[in-house]
Design an enzyme around this catalytic site. Sequence first.
Site, short mmCIF file in Angstrom:
data_model
loop_
_atom_site.label_atom_id
_atom_site.label_comp_id
_atom_site.label_asym_id
_atom_site.label_seq_id
_atom_site.Cartn_x
_atom_site.Cartn_y
_atom_site.Cartn_z
N SER A 136 0.83 -1.20 0.00
CA SER A 136 0.00 0.00 0.00
C SER A 136 0.87 1.25 0.00
CB SER A 136 -0.89 0.00 1.24
OG SER A 136 -1.53 1.25 1.37
N LYS A 176 2.66 -3.20 5.67
CA LYS A 176 2.69 -3.16 4.20
C LYS A 176 4.10 -2.97 3.66
CE LYS A 176 -1.46 -3.99 2.80
NZ LYS A 176 -1.73 -5.37 2.36
N TYR A 189 -0.50 -0.43 9.97
CA TYR A 189 -0.74 -0.85 8.57
C TYR A 189 0.48 -0.54 7.70
CZ TYR A 189 -3.38 -1.04 4.14
OH TYR A 189 -3.84 -1.34 2.88
N1 LIG Z 1 -8.71 -0.69 -1.42
C1 LIG Z 1 -7.58 0.02 -1.50
O1 LIG Z 1 -7.56 1.17 -2.00
C2 LIG Z 1 -6.31 -0.57 -1.02
C3 LIG Z 1 -5.19 0.24 -0.98
C4 LIG Z 1 -3.98 -0.31 -0.60
C5 LIG Z 1 -3.90 -1.65 -0.26
N2 LIG Z 1 -5.02 -2.42 -0.27
C6 LIG Z 1 -4.87 -3.83 0.09
O2 LIG Z 1 -5.61 -4.65 -0.79
C7 LIG Z 1 -6.05 -5.82 -0.09
C8 LIG Z 1 -7.56 -6.00 -0.27
O3 LIG Z 1 -8.24 -4.93 0.34
P1 LIG Z 1 -9.74 -4.48 -0.02
O4 LIG Z 1 -9.69 -3.01 -0.14
O5 LIG Z 1 -10.27 -5.30 -1.14
O6 LIG Z 1 -10.48 -4.83 1.37
P2 LIG Z 1 -11.87 -5.58 1.72
O7 LIG Z 1 -12.15 -5.30 3.16
O8 LIG Z 1 -12.92 -5.23 0.71
O9 LIG Z 1 -11.48 -7.11 1.52
C9 LIG Z 1 -10.59 -7.75 2.38
C10 LIG Z 1 -11.08 -9.17 2.61
O10 LIG Z 1 -10.09 -9.83 3.43
C11 LIG Z 1 -10.79 -10.67 4.33
N3 LIG Z 1 -9.94 -10.92 5.50
C12 LIG Z 1 -9.55 -10.03 6.43
N4 LIG Z 1 -8.78 -10.64 7.35
C13 LIG Z 1 -8.67 -11.95 6.97
C14 LIG Z 1 -8.00 -13.07 7.52
N5 LIG Z 1 -7.30 -12.97 8.66
N6 LIG Z 1 -8.08 -14.27 6.86
C15 LIG Z 1 -8.82 -14.36 5.70
N7 LIG Z 1 -9.49 -13.33 5.17
C16 LIG Z 1 -9.41 -12.14 5.78
C17 LIG Z 1 -12.06 -9.89 4.68
O11 LIG Z 1 -13.09 -10.73 5.19
C18 LIG Z 1 -12.41 -9.24 3.34
O12 LIG Z 1 -13.32 -10.04 2.59
C19 LIG Z 1 -5.62 -5.63 1.36
O13 LIG Z 1 -4.40 -6.29 1.57
C20 LIG Z 1 -5.42 -4.14 1.47
O14 LIG Z 1 -4.50 -3.79 2.48
C21 LIG Z 1 -6.23 -1.91 -0.64
#
Ligand SMILES: NC(=O)c1ccc[n+]([C@@H]2O[C@H](COP(=O)([O-])OP(=O)(O)OC[C@H]3O[C@@H](n4cnc5c(N)ncnc54)[C@H](O)[C@@H]3O)[C@@H](O)[C@H]2O)c1
Length: 303
Positions: A150, A167, A163
Amino acid sequence: MILKDKVAVVTGAARGIGREIALLLAQHGARVVVNDYGGSEAGSGGEKKPADEVVAEIAQAGGQAVPNYDSVASMAGGKSIVDTAVKTWGRIDVVVNNAGILRDRMIFNMSEEEWDAVIDTHLKGSFAVTRAAAPLMREQKWGRIINMTSTSGLVGNVGQANYAAAKLGIVGLMRVTALDMARYNVTANCISPFAWTRMIGTIPTGTEAQQARVEKIKKMSPAHIAPLAAYLASDDAKEISGQVFGVRGKEIMLFGHHRPLMRIHHADGWTVERLAEIFPGTLHQHLIPLETSGQYFNYDPLV
Ligand SMILES: NC(=O)c1ccc[n+]([C@@H]2O[C@H](COP(=O)([O-])OP(=O)(O)OC[C@H]3O[C@@H](n4cnc5c(N)ncnc54)[C@H](O)[C@@H]3O)[C@@H](O)[C@H]2O)c1
């Protein structure tokens, strides 16, 4: 069908970015373990339904998928997730470490529980699944590991010390995994996504700057992230390893890595006095501004 015959695990695949990646990998021929512990935004609870729904969606589109409901945040969980792939289809080719939670708090208020929960899910979780898959990938001399990082870590963000640490830790984990596995035809890379998902919905919007950042992210779909993940998982990407990519709407970027920007050296060695004299006109000129991800990525995304 660039992923025909491949078996993939996508963690946190019930929602957001993970779901889109699981759907696209399956559409390109991969058989997919849809892992998700079905928790709340803050990381509690456990429901099977969210993962089951993605499995059903893949099946409906003519693909193959099975669910796994373990948490990634323990070695046993990581092993069980990879075992699901091996028991169902006899192999594991692709791991997408995507599961994640947020527990934002300023550093002066952050609790040990908030620190541990985020480090365990992101950093230990990425290690746990990678550790279970790596020996099998080494043995078969083929593998693809894709971790989510991230810009909260790569650039910085207020109130996200846990976080950001996780990351950036994932980037280090990825770099050394790439080095350790290079001779076995296994690549490891990171994607730094920008997308409107449930997780981003938890970002505090107390200040105007926070509100503006969230408004920009709202325009970006998690579906934009999936093609790069599918490409990195393919045979075509065999020479791409150890890299950090960003996806922001229709923009894909390659990030730089930490290398010296400038060096100074003194024949007599350094004293505090010499540093005080020479630092301002040399290294100081190249200091990286202290800014947040939202301040750096401040332009409207192409969506
Ligand atoms: N959305 C963004 O803009 C963004 C930015 C930077 C990084 N990310 C990264 O992308 C990835 C996905 O994020 P997202 O935005 O789709 O989030 P989200 O909350 O929509 O999805 C995350 C999923 O992970 C599952 N989860 C959480 N902890 C878990 C565990 N211990 N075991 C199994 N499943 C688990 C949750 O139930 C959820 O369905 C993450 O690693 C996040 O840090 C997202």
